[in-house]
Design an enzyme around this catalytic site. Structure first.
Site, mmCIF file in Angstrom:
data_model
loop_
_atom_site.group_PDB
_atom_site.id
_atom_site.type_symbol
_atom_site.label_atom_id
_atom_site.label_comp_id
_atom_site.label_asym_id
_atom_site.label_seq_id
_atom_site.Cartn_x
_atom_site.Cartn_y
_atom_site.Cartn_z
ATOM 1 N N ASP A 19 0.855 -1.178 0.000
ATOM 2 C CA ASP A 19 0.000 0.000 0.000
ATOM 3 C C ASP A 19 0.901 1.242 0.000
ATOM 4 O OD1 ASP A 19 -2.404 1.607 0.474
ATOM 5 O OD2 ASP A 19 -1.645 1.815 2.510
ATOM 6 N N ASP A 25 -0.381 5.067 0.962
ATOM 7 C CA ASP A 25 -0.698 6.038 2.010
ATOM 8 C C ASP A 25 -0.540 5.434 3.391
ATOM 9 O OD1 ASP A 25 -1.336 8.216 0.361
ATOM 10 O OD2 ASP A 25 -3.378 7.490 0.061
#
Length: 297
Positions: free
Chosen positions: A44, A46
């Site tokens: 991922d 963020d």
């Protein structure tokens, strides 16, 4: 380097929590034995590749003055309303889903009203304070040099993420290579101007390989997953070629006391308190070290 020495290194970190050390050591052994040719990384962006206190890819557009004040107020109000829902440990994913879609659709509609252009995006990234997690850029550089596929799989905005990574890598005299793939929501441009967003919408609770084009899905039998959201635990699910060994890192950035037990059940290794990616980098270095030692025999 052995799986045991790696495990000992990992567990010495004050930011690391592990529920099943035996299972982690077993997975480390298989990663070390498989070498770089059998390894891929899915991460991922963020608050995983970026730090826990960093603004998000969407936030890059919300908090800089290249866009008007009304836009900034609206998107910041949306974040204030919906982000607490996203991280609320007392709500189920099913309860959160309609709110997450509302959040994305409202922000995307606001962005479409701003005459956003590609040059403005570059300006926004350079004006924003995106904080990368410690050692995350070194992880990107390492896998690129070692030929290990890296898929950055995000519910954010892929155009912003690529711009951020280009900018941050260049700052430390590194380069984002084509071997690093970003799968995320995409801005649709007519010429230089934003006119819409890609479908289907990728949000934090529908992230799995079904949203990834088959040609971009990692096919390595050994994989490392990294995410900060509970929904990130499924990022490698649904692949055409499922991993045989999947070592899951969870970065737990908020509500640690309430969420820790569920994260320990969902991830093999949990990093708390905005801890670095040093453990991930150490594992990657170990895989390459063993591989080089085996070749020199």
């Amino acid at each position: 380097m052995t799986s045991l020495s790696l495990l000992e290194f990992i567990t010495k970190s004050p930011n690391v929590r592990i529920k099943n050390a035996g299972l982690v050591q077993q997975k480390l052994s298989m990663l070390l034995a498989g070498g770089t040719a059998n390894l891929a990384v899915v991460a991922d962006f963020d608050r995983t590749m970026s730090g826990a206190k960093s603004i998000s890819a969407h936030g890059v557009l919300e908090r800089v003055d290249v866009f008007d004040e009304e836009f900034q107020k609206l998107t910041q109000a949306n974040t204030a309303k919906y982000y607490p829902i996203e991280i609320d440990p007392n709500l189920t994913i099913e309860q959160k889903l309609p709110h997450m879609r509302d959040w994305y659709e409202k922000n995307h509609a606001a962005m479409a009203s701003q005459n956003i252009t590609k040059p403005k995006i570059s300006e926004a990234v350079r004006s924003a304070n995106v904080i990368m997690r410690e050692k995350s850029l070194e992880v990107i550089d390492f896998v690129q040099r070692a030929g290990i596929p890296l898929l950055i799989f995000s519910a954010g905005l892929g155009d912003i993420i690529e711009e951020v990574l280009d900018f941050k890598m260049n700052e430390i005299s590194l380069k984002l290579e084509e071997s690093t793939k970003v799968v995320s929501n995409r801005m649709v441009f007519r010429g230089e101007e934003l006119v819409g967003f890609s479908e289907p919408l990728i949000h934090m609770f529908n992230k799995n390989q079904g949203a990834v084009p088959v040609e971009l899905q990692p096919t390595a039998p050994n994989q490392i997953l990294m995410g900060d959201g509970y929904g990130d635990r499924t990022m490698c699910d649904g692949a055409e070629t499922p991993a045989d060994v999947l070592l899951k890192f969870g970065f737990l950035n908020d509500h640690v006391d309430e969420k820790l037990e569920s994260y320990l059940d969902a991830f093999d290794i949990v990093i708390v308190d905005d801890g670095s990616m040093e453990c991930v980098l150490k594992i990657l270095e170990g895989v390459l070290e063993i591989e080089k030692n085996n070749k020199s025999k």
